[in-house]
Motif scaffolding. Structure first.
Motif, mmCIF file in Angstrom:
data_model
loop_
_atom_site.group_PDB
_atom_site.id
_atom_site.type_symbol
_atom_site.label_atom_id
_atom_site.label_comp_id
_atom_site.label_asym_id
_atom_site.label_seq_id
_atom_site.Cartn_x
_atom_site.Cartn_y
_atom_site.Cartn_z
ATOM 1 N N ASP A 199 -7.280 14.077 38.752
ATOM 2 C CA ASP A 199 -6.513 14.864 39.715
ATOM 3 C C ASP A 199 -5.414 14.043 40.401
ATOM 4 O O ASP A 199 -4.338 14.566 40.696
ATOM 5 C CB ASP A 199 -7.440 15.449 40.779
ATOM 6 N N ASN A 200 -5.676 12.769 40.665
ATOM 7 C CA ASN A 200 -4.760 11.982 41.475
ATOM 8 C C ASN A 200 -3.883 11.008 40.693
ATOM 9 O O ASN A 200 -2.831 10.606 41.172
ATOM 10 C CB ASN A 200 -5.548 11.196 42.522
ATOM 11 N N TYR A 201 -4.323 10.590 39.522
ATOM 12 C CA TYR A 201 -3.595 9.559 38.777
ATOM 13 C C TYR A 201 -3.326 10.000 37.349
ATOM 14 O O TYR A 201 -3.518 9.248 36.410
ATOM 15 C CB TYR A 201 -4.389 8.246 38.784
ATOM 16 N N ASN A 202 -2.832 11.187 37.176
ATOM 17 C CA ASN A 202 -2.588 11.739 35.855
ATOM 18 C C ASN A 202 -1.090 11.925 35.610
ATOM 19 O O ASN A 202 -0.661 12.907 35.049
ATOM 20 C CB ASN A 202 -3.327 13.070 35.701
ATOM 21 N N ASP A 203 -0.302 10.951 36.014
ATOM 22 C CA ASP A 203 1.141 11.016 35.856
ATOM 23 C C ASP A 203 1.535 10.331 34.555
ATOM 24 O O ASP A 203 1.231 9.153 34.340
ATOM 25 C CB ASP A 203 1.819 10.326 37.038
ATOM 26 N N VAL A 204 2.198 11.048 33.663
ATOM 27 C CA VAL A 204 2.559 10.503 32.356
ATOM 28 C C VAL A 204 3.533 9.331 32.488
ATOM 29 O O VAL A 204 3.528 8.427 31.654
ATOM 30 C CB VAL A 204 3.107 11.604 31.429
ATOM 31 N N TRP A 205 4.318 9.303 33.531
ATOM 32 C CA TRP A 205 5.246 8.192 33.716
ATOM 33 C C TRP A 205 4.502 6.893 33.977
ATOM 34 O O TRP A 205 4.858 5.843 33.452
ATOM 35 C CB TRP A 205 6.225 8.488 34.859
ATOM 36 N N HIS A 206 3.473 6.940 34.805
ATOM 37 C CA HIS A 206 2.699 5.731 35.095
ATOM 38 C C HIS A 206 1.755 5.365 33.957
ATOM 39 O O HIS A 206 1.445 4.194 33.762
ATOM 40 C CB HIS A 206 1.890 5.899 36.383
ATOM 41 N N LEU A 207 1.286 6.358 33.223
ATOM 42 C CA LEU A 207 0.342 6.078 32.147
ATOM 43 C C LEU A 207 1.015 5.615 30.859
ATOM 44 O O LEU A 207 0.446 4.818 30.123
ATOM 45 C CB LEU A 207 -0.504 7.316 31.857
ATOM 46 N N VAL A 208 2.231 6.097 30.586
ATOM 47 C CA VAL A 208 2.857 5.803 29.297
ATOM 48 C C VAL A 208 4.232 5.151 29.444
ATOM 49 O O VAL A 208 4.458 4.053 28.940
ATOM 50 C CB VAL A 208 2.993 7.095 28.452
ATOM 51 N N TYR A 209 5.148 5.826 30.114
ATOM 52 C CA TYR A 209 6.549 5.416 30.076
ATOM 53 C C TYR A 209 6.832 4.100 30.805
ATOM 54 O O TYR A 209 7.511 3.234 30.263
ATOM 55 C CB TYR A 209 7.454 6.522 30.615
ATOM 56 N N PHE A 210 6.357 3.948 32.037
ATOM 57 C CA PHE A 210 6.611 2.721 32.770
ATOM 58 C C PHE A 210 6.034 1.479 32.085
ATOM 59 O O PHE A 210 6.708 0.458 31.988
ATOM 60 C CB PHE A 210 6.123 2.817 34.209
ATOM 61 N N PRO A 211 4.783 1.531 31.575
ATOM 62 C CA PRO A 211 4.301 0.358 30.837
ATOM 63 C C PRO A 211 5.113 0.059 29.577
ATOM 64 O O PRO A 211 5.373 -1.106 29.271
ATOM 65 C CB PRO A 211 2.853 0.727 30.477
ATOM 66 N N LEU A 212 5.543 1.095 28.863
ATOM 67 C CA LEU A 212 6.358 0.850 27.664
ATOM 68 C C LEU A 212 7.719 0.266 28.024
ATOM 69 O O LEU A 212 8.210 -0.638 27.344
ATOM 70 C CB LEU A 212 6.543 2.152 26.877
ATOM 71 N N ILE A 213 8.321 0.769 29.073
ATOM 72 C CA ILE A 213 9.632 0.269 29.497
ATOM 73 C C ILE A 213 9.523 -1.190 29.948
ATOM 74 O O ILE A 213 10.358 -2.019 29.588
ATOM 75 C CB ILE A 213 10.220 1.152 30.610
ATOM 76 N N SER A 214 8.487 -1.505 30.698
ATOM 77 C CA SER A 214 8.353 -2.880 31.181
ATOM 78 C C SER A 214 7.885 -3.838 30.099
ATOM 79 O O SER A 214 8.053 -5.046 30.224
ATOM 80 C CB SER A 214 7.410 -2.932 32.383
ATOM 81 N N THR A 215 7.304 -3.324 29.023
ATOM 82 C CA THR A 215 6.917 -4.190 27.901
ATOM 83 C C THR A 215 8.158 -4.604 27.156
ATOM 84 O O THR A 215 8.319 -5.708 26.747
ATOM 85 C CB THR A 215 5.964 -3.434 26.959
#
Length: 74
Positions: free
Chosen positions: A58-74
């Motif tokens: 419910d609280n931490y299900n944001d696709v940006w934090h789960l997928v996009y931000f880690p990929l961008i910072s990698t």
């Protein structure tokens, strides 16, 4: 035949672990999603008003934090 499967799995695992991309992606994901890891391992179920998995979903299900931000910072 079982030895060949075992060798194949070991080589795949060794390749993934030794790859700099996967290691960096895992560390990046842990940095972006540290609250999920913290809640999973260090917060007691009694302190939350619902089940841990439901609370995280419910609280931490944001696709940006789960997928996009880690990929961008990698």
């Amino acid at each position: 035949m079982i030895d060949e499967i075992k060798k194949s799995i070991n080589s795949i695992f060794e390749e993934r672990v030794s790859s700099p991309f996967y290691g960096t992606l895992i560390i990046s994901w842990l940095i972006w999603n540290w609250k999920i890891v913290y809640l999973t391992f260090f917060v007691d179920q009694d302190k939350l008003d619902k089940i841990k998995i439901d609370f995280i979903m419910d609280n931490y299900n944001d696709v940006w934090h789960l997928v996009y931000f880690p990929l961008i910072s990698t």
